[in-house]
Design a protein around this motif. Structure first.
Motif, short mmCIF file in Angstrom:
data_model
loop_
_atom_site.label_atom_id
_atom_site.label_comp_id
_atom_site.label_asym_id
_atom_site.label_seq_id
_atom_site.Cartn_x
_atom_site.Cartn_y
_atom_site.Cartn_z
N TYR A 239 3.25 -3.42 7.46
CA TYR A 239 3.29 -2.50 6.31
C TYR A 239 1.91 -2.09 5.82
N ILE B 218 4.62 7.25 -2.04
CA ILE B 218 3.27 6.82 -1.72
C ILE B 218 3.02 6.98 -0.21
N CYS C 227 -0.57 -8.53 0.62
CA CYS C 227 0.41 -8.86 -0.42
C CYS C 227 -0.26 -9.51 -1.63
N GLN C 228 0.06 -8.95 -2.79
CA GLN C 228 -0.50 -9.51 -4.03
C GLN C 228 0.61 -10.00 -4.94
N CYS C 229 1.73 -10.38 -4.36
CA CYS C 229 2.84 -10.84 -5.20
C CYS C 229 2.46 -12.19 -5.82
N SER D 148 12.61 3.27 -2.47
CA SER D 148 11.22 3.18 -2.04
C SER D 148 10.27 2.83 -3.17
N LEU D 149 10.79 2.81 -4.39
CA LEU D 149 9.90 2.52 -5.53
C LEU D 149 9.72 1.02 -5.74
N PHE D 150 10.52 0.21 -5.07
CA PHE D 150 10.44 -1.24 -5.30
C PHE D 150 9.34 -1.88 -4.47
N ASN D 151 8.53 -2.69 -5.13
CA ASN D 151 7.48 -3.43 -4.42
C ASN D 151 8.06 -4.64 -3.72
N HIS D 152 7.26 -5.20 -2.84
CA HIS D 152 7.65 -6.42 -2.12
C HIS D 152 7.22 -7.66 -2.91
N PHE E 294 -0.48 -3.56 4.13
CA PHE E 294 -1.04 -3.92 2.83
C PHE E 294 -1.20 -5.43 2.72
N HIS F 43 -0.35 6.19 3.01
CA HIS F 43 -1.63 5.51 3.22
C HIS F 43 -2.51 6.26 4.22
C1 LIG Z 1 7.67 1.31 -0.60
S1 LIG Z 1 6.16 1.36 -1.45
C2 LIG Z 1 6.54 0.52 -2.92
C3 LIG Z 1 6.35 1.38 -4.14
C4 LIG Z 1 4.91 1.74 -4.42
N1 LIG Z 1 4.21 0.64 -5.07
C5 LIG Z 1 4.81 2.98 -5.30
O1 LIG Z 1 4.10 2.97 -6.28
O2 LIG Z 1 5.45 3.97 -4.97
C6 LIG Z 1 5.24 0.23 -0.51
C7 LIG Z 1 3.79 0.18 -0.86
O3 LIG Z 1 3.61 -0.39 -2.16
C8 LIG Z 1 2.52 -1.30 -2.13
N2 LIG Z 1 3.04 -2.66 -2.30
C9 LIG Z 1 4.34 -3.05 -2.31
N3 LIG Z 1 4.46 -4.37 -2.52
C10 LIG Z 1 3.21 -4.87 -2.63
C11 LIG Z 1 2.66 -6.18 -2.83
N4 LIG Z 1 3.43 -7.26 -2.95
N5 LIG Z 1 1.31 -6.31 -2.86
C12 LIG Z 1 0.50 -5.24 -2.75
N6 LIG Z 1 0.95 -3.97 -2.56
C13 LIG Z 1 2.29 -3.77 -2.49
C14 LIG Z 1 1.87 -1.15 -0.76
O4 LIG Z 1 0.88 -0.17 -0.87
C15 LIG Z 1 3.00 -0.66 0.10
O5 LIG Z 1 2.57 0.06 1.21
#
Ligand SMILES: C[S@@+](CC[C@H](N)C(=O)[O-])C[C@H]1O[C@@H](n2cnc3c(N)ncnc32)[C@H](O)[C@@H]1O
Length: 377
Positions: free
Chosen positions: A300, A143, A304-306, A243-247, A302, A145
């Motif tokens: 980062y 991904i 956060c929507q966790c 890099s596929l893991f979200n926060h 973004f 931005h």
């Molecule tokens: C390292 S990537 C994580 C993987 C990504 N979601 C993907 O589909 O490849 C980081 C990006 O994912 C999204 N992301 C990760 N965690 C998030 C969260 N808790 N809330 C909203 N967006 C998140 C943001 O756009 C961030 O810049």
């Protein structure tokens, strides 16, 4: 317990650790470091690390640089060039394209040099398979931005991409032909690195001891000593699957490193179908909601929507709070939430299922109590 080992990656040491840590394995450098034979940028803890990073060097009078001293004149270095060597083995040396010529890898920001390494890896693997014509760029499934980047950030990415392309062209010389879209591919790659790179941290003893890795652990009981350790960022890395893991501000996996390898270990039971989420930094209990959101937005880009950010947690209330002066009150009272609350109560979600109600003292009553205590003193 879930354990994941993530290998496919590319790393770069951070500028702050350049002189103190091995540029290949990121461990603390010993006194007798090994230098890159061709330039003064990296130091390595052993010949093995040097070979992994630099690859086989063919020695001749033109390519040899006296680099066993950090005091080599940068002016001389920038005028000296090495002959480009096509990779001749399966191992692709990550630092070779940064050697010789202008001293660009020491000057450009770490994420740009990291993007350069990814590009060089793509080029070298194409050359290995005999596809050296018409270079564009790696097609990474990551991904980015670019659309929401500020105009200044976009300009910076474009300028860095132009400089990087010139540096790579200088290294590969006429061995390659470059497609027109290479420059835009480099801009894309830089944007992908910015969003997806992970900081490699190691544990450093603040008592002057050796750096500790988390896996070794440290038992004060066993050794009967106290030791204060601090996490130190030593490098920046791109792990393709990492890099596929979200926060999440309440992650269910913990990330740790052994040298260059990223490991993920579950910290709780993860139901089938639930997302595996790690923390990019801010966590519930360490920072309040507002500070976590601010930190993620600034670092980062973004919001956060966790799940932890969608509701108020008890720790969000008490983390920056004052202790209630009333002896009968069990809770700590946050100044901001006290005034916002209705009917002198705050509703607090303790966990997903449990909602509790904290009673707040009347502010006027608190003032009275404080005044009474003052008079007693
Ligand atoms: C390292 S990537 C994580 C993987 C990504 N979601 C993907 O589909 O490849 C980081 C990006 O994912 C999204 N992301 C990760 N965690 C998030 C969260 N808790 N809330 C909203 N967006 C998140 C943001 O756009 C961030 O810049």
């Amino acid at each position: 317990m879930l354990r994941i080992l993530l290998l496919r990656c590319m790393q770069i040491i951070l500028k702050s650790c350049r002189e103190t840590h091995c540029h290949y394995c990121f461990s603390e450098a010993p006194a007798d470091v090994v230098f890159c034979p061709l330039c003064t940028i990296p130091v390595y803890c052993s010949r093995k690390c040097q070979e992994q990073a630099v690859g086989g060097i063919s020695w001749n009078q033109d390519t040899y640089l006296e680099s066993n001293s950090n005091a080599v004149d940068l002016g001389i270095l920038s005028l000296t060039s090495t002959r480009c060597m096509a990779p001749n083995s399966k191992q692709i040396a990550e630092h070779r394209h940064e050697c010789g010529g202008a001293h660009w890898a020491a000057v450009l920001p770490a994420d740009i040099v990291l993007a350069g390494r990814l590009m060089a890896q793509y080029i070298d693997s194409r050359m290995l398979t005999g596809k050296s014509s018409a270079i564009s760029g790696p097609n990474l499934d990551l991904i980015q931005h670019y659309d929401i980047d500020s105009p200044t950030s976009k300009l910076e990415s474009h300028i860095c991409a132009i400089v990087l392309l010139l540096c790579l062209q200088k290294h590969y010389r006429s061995d390659l032909s470059w497609k027109e879209e290479t420059l835009s591919q480099l801009v894309l790659l830089i944007c992908q690195v910015k969003v997806n790179s992970i900081a490699i941290v190691c544990m450093k003893s603040m008592d002057g001891g050796q750096g500790l890795t988390e896996s070794k652990g440290y038992s004060a009981a066993d050794d009967a000593v106290m030791c204060s350790v601090e996490q130190v960022k030593v490098a920046q890395a791109i792990y393709m699957s990492g890099s596929l893991f979200n926060h999440s501000c309440r992650p269910n996996v913990h990330a740790y490193f052994h040298s260059r390898t990223l490991f993920l270990r579950s910290t709780t039971y993860i139901n089938s179908g639930s997302p595996v989420e790690l923390s990019y930094g801010p966590q519930v209990g360490e920072m309040n909601l507002v500070k976590r959101q601010k930190s993620l937005q600034e670092n980062y880009k973004f919001t956060c929507q966790c799940s932890s950010c969608s509701e108020l947690h008890l720790s969000d209330l008490v983390i920056d709070s004052f202790c209630c002066p009333q002896s009968s009150c069990l809770g700590a009272v946050s100044e901001s939430t006290c005034y916002k609350s209705e009917k002198n109560c705050v509703h607090v979600s303790v966990d997903e299922s449990d909602i509790c109600k904290l009673s707040l003292p009347h502010v006027s009553k608190v003032d009275e109590d404080i005044e009474k205590r003052r008079q007693h003193q």
